[in-house]
Design a protein around this motif. Structure first.
Motif: not given
Length: 157
Positions: A67, A105-106, A108-111, A118, A120-122
């Motif tokens: 991260r 599960e991560d 779809h989290e934004t990175h 900026n 989603p991880i995908y």
């Protein structure tokens, strides 16, 4: 809401690694001199494009896992085909290891990839593959211009 999975996490990784195998074979097709000197229309040499890919895939994935949003640096000190291929080969198992550390599960989290993207991880993961395909396509054009048959794009083993 029910979701249908098109690809599993493992299938996506194998898809990506298949593209990496094809890009590696593309690098191998280049004569040493042309790898570092040949370009068309002011585009970067294929060696420079490969350096970009190397500065994005493993470091970007490491940034996702940790991260961190450290900027990329395409100015890698790799000056021969052998050095490019050695780095490519060294990064591939690291990519597998890092990717497997990302919980599903991560995805779809934004990175903020490299502090610039900026999403989603995908989406970042898809960018790694899309960018590689794009630059490999440039390499295919270079090879054809040099009279060299590129590898078949559908053979990604």
């Amino acid at each position: 809401m029910k979701t249908t999975v098109i690809l599993t996490k493992e299938e996506f990784l194998e898809h990506w690694l298949g593209h990496r195998a094809l890009t590696r074979r593309t690098i191998e097709k280049f004569p040493e001199k042309e790898l570092f000197e040949f370009s068309i229309g002011g585009m970067r040499t294929f060696a420079d494009l490969v350096k970009e890919l190397l500065s994005i895939a493993e470091p970007g994935l490491r940034g996702i896992v940790e991260r961190a949003d450290k900027p990329y640096d395409h100015k890698l000190n790799l000056n021969t085909k052998a050095e490019l291929l050695a780095q490519w080969d060294a990064d591939t198992p690291k990519i597998r290891e890092l990717y497997n550390q990302i919980p599903e599960e991560d995805f779809h989290e934004t990175h903020n990839l490299f502090g610039e993207y900026n999403f989603p991880i995908y989406s970042n993961l898809l960018y790694f593959v899309d960018n590689e395909i794009h630059h490999r396509g440039q390499g295919f054009v270079y090879l054809r211009a040099l009279g060299i048959e590129p590898p078949f794009f559908w053979e990604r083993q």
